[in-house]
Design a protein around this motif. Structure first.
Motif, PDB file in Angstrom:
ATOM      1  N   ARG A  14       0.793  -1.099   0.113  1.00 22.64           N
ATOM      2  CA  ARG A  14       0.028  -0.024   0.079  1.00 22.64           C
ATOM      3  C   ARG A  14       0.958   1.328  -0.118  1.00 22.64           C
ATOM      4  O   ARG A  14       0.462   2.118  -0.621  1.00 22.64           O
ATOM      5  CB  ARG A  14      -1.037   0.004   1.210  1.00 22.64           C
ATOM      6  N   LEU A  15       2.095   1.062   0.643  1.00 18.81           N
ATOM      7  CA  LEU A  15       2.997   2.289   0.820  1.00 18.81           C
ATOM      8  C   LEU A  15       3.460   2.446  -0.685  1.00 18.81           C
ATOM      9  O   LEU A  15       3.963   3.632  -1.124  1.00 18.81           O
ATOM     10  CB  LEU A  15       4.094   2.009   1.716  1.00 18.81           C
ATOM     11  N   SER A  19      -2.028  -1.853  -6.635  1.00 20.92           N
ATOM     12  CA  SER A  19      -3.580  -1.844  -6.618  1.00 20.92           C
ATOM     13  C   SER A  19      -3.950  -2.881  -5.635  1.00 20.92           C
ATOM     14  O   SER A  19      -3.303  -3.828  -5.201  1.00 20.92           O
ATOM     15  CB  SER A  19      -3.960  -2.266  -8.055  1.00 20.92           C
ATOM     16  N   TYR A  20      -5.214  -2.942  -5.443  1.00 23.47           N
ATOM     17  CA  TYR A  20      -5.666  -3.837  -4.437  1.00 23.47           C
ATOM     18  C   TYR A  20      -5.606  -5.261  -5.030  1.00 23.47           C
ATOM     19  O   TYR A  20      -5.573  -6.047  -4.312  1.00 23.47           O
ATOM     20  CB  TYR A  20      -7.126  -3.291  -4.047  1.00 23.47           C
ATOM     21  N   ARG A  21      -5.812  -5.211  -6.386  1.00 22.32           N
ATOM     22  CA  ARG A  21      -5.968  -6.470  -6.920  1.00 22.32           C
ATOM     23  C   ARG A  21      -4.401  -7.053  -6.747  1.00 22.32           C
ATOM     24  O   ARG A  21      -4.530  -8.455  -6.583  1.00 22.32           O
ATOM     25  CB  ARG A  21      -6.110  -6.406  -8.637  1.00 22.32           C
ATOM     26  N   THR A  22      -3.356  -6.246  -7.065  1.00 20.58           N
ATOM     27  CA  THR A  22      -2.061  -6.926  -6.934  1.00 20.58           C
ATOM     28  C   THR A  22      -1.882  -7.266  -5.478  1.00 20.58           C
ATOM     29  O   THR A  22      -1.161  -8.251  -5.296  1.00 20.58           O
ATOM     30  CB  THR A  22      -1.051  -5.827  -7.370  1.00 20.58           C
ATOM     31  N   GLU A  23      -2.383  -6.276  -4.403  1.00 24.63           N
ATOM     32  CA  GLU A  23      -2.205  -6.835  -3.122  1.00 24.63           C
ATOM     33  C   GLU A  23      -2.690  -8.269  -2.792  1.00 24.63           C
ATOM     34  O   GLU A  23      -1.911  -9.241  -2.095  1.00 24.63           O
ATOM     35  CB  GLU A  23      -2.777  -5.639  -2.281  1.00 24.63           C
ATOM     36  N   GLN A  24      -3.786  -8.524  -3.146  1.00 17.57           N
ATOM     37  CA  GLN A  24      -4.406  -9.652  -2.941  1.00 17.57           C
ATOM     38  C   GLN A  24      -3.870 -10.851  -3.575  1.00 17.57           C
ATOM     39  O   GLN A  24      -3.550 -11.906  -2.929  1.00 17.57           O
ATOM     40  CB  GLN A  24      -5.863  -9.851  -3.519  1.00 17.57           C
ATOM     41  N   SER A  25      -3.276 -10.598  -4.795  1.00 11.08           N
ATOM     42  CA  SER A  25      -2.689 -11.530  -5.651  1.00 11.08           C
ATOM     43  C   SER A  25      -1.135 -12.118  -4.862  1.00 11.08           C
ATOM     44  O   SER A  25      -0.843 -13.214  -4.612  1.00 11.08           O
ATOM     45  CB  SER A  25      -2.164 -11.240  -6.919  1.00 11.08           C
ATOM     46  N   PRO A 222     -20.483   3.827 -12.426  1.00 10.32           N
ATOM     47  CA  PRO A 222     -20.494   3.550 -11.057  1.00 10.32           C
ATOM     48  C   PRO A 222     -21.190   1.967 -10.906  1.00 10.32           C
ATOM     49  O   PRO A 222     -22.016   1.837 -11.828  1.00 10.32           O
ATOM     50  CB  PRO A 222     -21.292   4.553 -10.457  1.00 10.32           C
ATOM     51  N   ALA A 223     -20.907   1.444  -9.636  1.00  9.97           N
ATOM     52  CA  ALA A 223     -21.536   0.281  -9.323  1.00  9.97           C
ATOM     53  C   ALA A 223     -23.259   0.407  -8.950  1.00  9.97           C
ATOM     54  O   ALA A 223     -23.259   1.606  -8.585  1.00  9.97           O
ATOM     55  CB  ALA A 223     -20.837  -0.308  -7.963  1.00  9.97           C
ATOM     56  N   PRO A 224     -24.062  -0.378  -9.277  1.00 12.82           N
ATOM     57  CA  PRO A 224     -25.221  -0.407  -8.903  1.00 12.82           C
ATOM     58  C   PRO A 224     -25.575   0.049  -7.262  1.00 12.82           C
ATOM     59  O   PRO A 224     -26.535   0.525  -7.009  1.00 12.82           O
ATOM     60  CB  PRO A 224     -26.016  -1.495  -9.609  1.00 12.82           C
ATOM     61  N   ARG A 225     -24.621  -0.461  -6.624  1.00 11.19           N
ATOM     62  CA  ARG A 225     -24.932  -0.536  -4.856  1.00 11.19           C
ATOM     63  C   ARG A 225     -23.727   0.030  -4.379  1.00 11.19           C
ATOM     64  O   ARG A 225     -22.645  -0.289  -5.084  1.00 11.19           O
ATOM     65  CB  ARG A 225     -25.115  -1.790  -4.589  1.00 11.19           C
ATOM     66  N   ARG A 226     -23.700   0.585  -3.110  1.00 12.21           N
ATOM     67  CA  ARG A 226     -22.562   1.020  -2.465  1.00 12.21           C
ATOM     68  C   ARG A 226     -21.937  -0.428  -1.832  1.00 12.21           C
ATOM     69  O   ARG A 226     -22.490  -1.322  -1.724  1.00 12.21           O
ATOM     70  CB  ARG A 226     -22.890   2.079  -1.204  1.00 12.21           C
ATOM     71  N   SER A 227     -20.943  -0.226  -1.478  1.00 13.01           N
ATOM     72  CA  SER A 227     -20.062  -1.524  -1.028  1.00 13.01           C
ATOM     73  C   SER A 227     -19.027  -0.736   0.045  1.00 13.01           C
ATOM     74  O   SER A 227     -18.550   0.356  -0.105  1.00 13.01           O
ATOM     75  CB  SER A 227     -19.355  -2.281  -1.822  1.00 13.01           C
ATOM     76  N   VAL A 228     -18.529  -1.550   0.943  1.00 11.26           N
ATOM     77  CA  VAL A 228     -17.391  -1.397   2.117  1.00 11.26           C
ATOM     78  C   VAL A 228     -16.223  -1.429   1.384  1.00 11.26           C
ATOM     79  O   VAL A 228     -15.764  -2.657   0.900  1.00 11.26           O
ATOM     80  CB  VAL A 228     -17.502  -2.124   3.275  1.00 11.26           C
ATOM     81  N   ASP A 229     -15.369  -0.539   1.551  1.00  4.71           N
ATOM     82  CA  ASP A 229     -13.912  -0.308   0.864  1.00  4.71           C
ATOM     83  C   ASP A 229     -13.277  -1.392   1.825  1.00  4.71           C
ATOM     84  O   ASP A 229     -12.980  -1.313   2.899  1.00  4.71           O
ATOM     85  CB  ASP A 229     -13.463   0.972   1.025  1.00  4.71           C
ATOM     86  N   PRO A 230     -12.511  -2.445   1.180  1.00  2.00           N
ATOM     87  CA  PRO A 230     -11.803  -3.301   2.189  1.00  2.00           C
ATOM     88  C   PRO A 230     -10.530  -2.750   2.762  1.00  2.00           C
ATOM     89  O   PRO A 230     -10.124  -3.269   3.822  1.00  2.00           O
ATOM     90  CB  PRO A 230     -11.486  -4.523   1.223  1.00  2.00           C
ATOM     91  N   ARG A 231      -9.997  -1.757   2.356  1.00  2.00           N
ATOM     92  CA  ARG A 231      -8.916  -1.096   3.161  1.00  2.00           C
ATOM     93  C   ARG A 231      -9.245   0.025   3.909  1.00  2.00           C
ATOM     94  O   ARG A 231      -8.601  -0.095   5.049  1.00  2.00           O
ATOM     95  CB  ARG A 231      -8.098  -0.158   1.887  1.00  2.00           C
ATOM     96  N   SER A 232     -10.240   0.791   3.821  1.00  2.00           N
ATOM     97  CA  SER A 232     -10.522   1.985   4.529  1.00  2.00           C
ATOM     98  C   SER A 232     -11.755   1.650   5.638  1.00  2.00           C
ATOM     99  O   SER A 232     -11.874   2.047   6.454  1.00  2.00           O
ATOM    100  CB  SER A 232     -10.975   3.170   4.018  1.00  2.00           C
ATOM    101  N   GLY A 233     -12.312   0.574   5.088  1.00  2.00           N
ATOM    102  CA  GLY A 233     -13.693   0.239   5.923  1.00  2.00           C
ATOM    103  C   GLY A 233     -15.047   1.034   5.728  1.00  2.00           C
ATOM    104  O   GLY A 233     -15.990   0.916   6.318  1.00  2.00           O
ATOM    105  N   LYS A 234     -14.715   2.056   4.859  1.00  2.00           N
ATOM    106  CA  LYS A 234     -15.814   3.077   4.389  1.00  2.00           C
ATOM    107  C   LYS A 234     -16.720   2.527   3.565  1.00  2.00           C
ATOM    108  O   LYS A 234     -16.369   1.561   2.690  1.00  2.00           O
ATOM    109  CB  LYS A 234     -15.092   4.378   3.948  1.00  2.00           C
TER     110      LYS A 234
END
Length: 337
Positions: A14-15, A19-25, A222-234
């Motif tokens: 993250r520093l 990307s989040y995808r690369t982080e997961q991978s 945009p996505a049809p629905r809101r979702s929780v950001d896995p990094r920030s929790g928002k």
């Protein structure tokens, strides 16, 4: 209390703005590397263990070259950036990707494909073909990236963290204007509900705390629905899921009766090939595609070389126009019989 190794890996990724995808991978590959060696700590291992892991993937997992290279990159990042440990000078295998020609649609096939797409998926597919965007570049577009006056789209932070300007097709302008109005209404609803923030890259959110709620930063698709950001929790409204476009394009190709393996990236391949067919020079196409090396763009010149380097088949050379006319006359006699 010391952080767990995988948490340290996530923090460094993250520093460095991965990307989040690369982080997961990367986290997944490092976890699999550790489990493969009986949960030994990577600090106790090195190049021989990495080689053994890759050999296992190649021989028993039968993974592709790109997957094997990714499995190699993850532990190397861990040793270099997290453990600050040099790998012993043991040759590390790096699989070579097979050189295959890209699948390209004809102009007629593109039109047939687009005619079987609808709504937001059709607008996105039109940009993939009309502007040469990558799939993730398209889904990550923001409202401010579209310039109707100059007929351009700004691709920000594309592959290699580079920005570039691509053409905005005239034919999609009316629909994109309506799309932006839909985004505006959706954003107003989110703000009224106490939300309305969107993910901002890097440290921009810290420099401009209010930017995340500004309309210009909202996703164009945009996505049809809101979702929780896995990094920030928002809870936020992210961009549309790219897999939805992948499914839509595949289904449209089947309905259109196109006998090729068609993906969203096929439209980008077709964009490049059709520009070269129209006489645009290779450097211009390279710039529009965002390729670092012109040799990457040169692959599309091979697609245009019909019959193997544009060589005419000896079968065609052996048949003279006169003999072809005689054959057609003979067929006509047979038909009249």
């Amino acid at each position: 209390m010391a952080k767990k190794l995988l948490d340290q890996l996530r923090e460094v990724l993250r520093l460095k703005h991965y990307s989040y995808r690369t982080e997961q991978s990367y986290v997944d590959w490092v976890r699999r590397f550790i489990l493969f060696h009986g949960k030994r700590h990577p600090a106790e291992m090195g190049a021989p263990e990495i080689q053994a892991f890759l050999a296992h993937l190649a021989m028993e997992g039968n993974v592709s070259a790109s997957t094997q290279n990714q499995a190699l990159s993850a532990p190397l990042f861990l040793y270099r950036e997290v453990l600050h440990q040099e790998i012993d000078p043991v040759p590390l295998p790096s699989a070579k990707r097979p050189q295959r020609l890209p699948t390209v649609l004809t102009r007629d096939e593109v039109l047939r494909l687009l005619n079987h797409l609808h709504g937001v998926h059709k607008r996105m597919a039109q940009l993939l073909y009309g502007s040469g965007l990558r799939l993730m570049e398209c889904v990550r577009l923001r409202v401010q990236d579209v310039d109707f006056e100059y007929r351009t789209i700004t691709v920000r932070d594309g592959k290699g963290e580079k920005d570039r300007i691509v053409p905005l097709p005239e034919t999609v302008i009316p629909e994109l204007r309506r799309q932006i109005e839909r985004v505006r209404l959706l954003h107003q609803e989110d703000l009224a509900a106490g939300y309305g923030e969107v993910y901002l890259p890097y440290a921009l959110a810290e420099k401009s705390p209010n930017a995340a709620r500004e309309f210009i930063w909202q996703y164009l698709f945009p996505a049809p629905r809101r979702s929780v950001d896995p990094r920030s929790g928002k809870e936020r409204r992210h961009h549309i899921d790219p897999s939805s476009l992948q499914r839509a394009v595949k289904q449209a190709a089947q309905k259109a009766g196109i006998p090729k393996r068609v993906t969203p990236h096929t439209l980008r391949h077709s964009f490049a090939t059709h520009l070269l067919q129209a006489g645009y020079d290779i450097r211009t196409v390279q710039e529009l595609l965002g390729h670092k090396d012109v040799r990457t763009t040169m692959i599309y010149t091979h697609v245009l070389q019909r019959g193997g380097l544009a060589v005419r088949s000896p079968l065609d050379l052996s048949i003279s126009p006169w003999s072809m006319m005689r054959s057609q006359c003979d067929l006509g006699k047979i038909d009249r019989r």
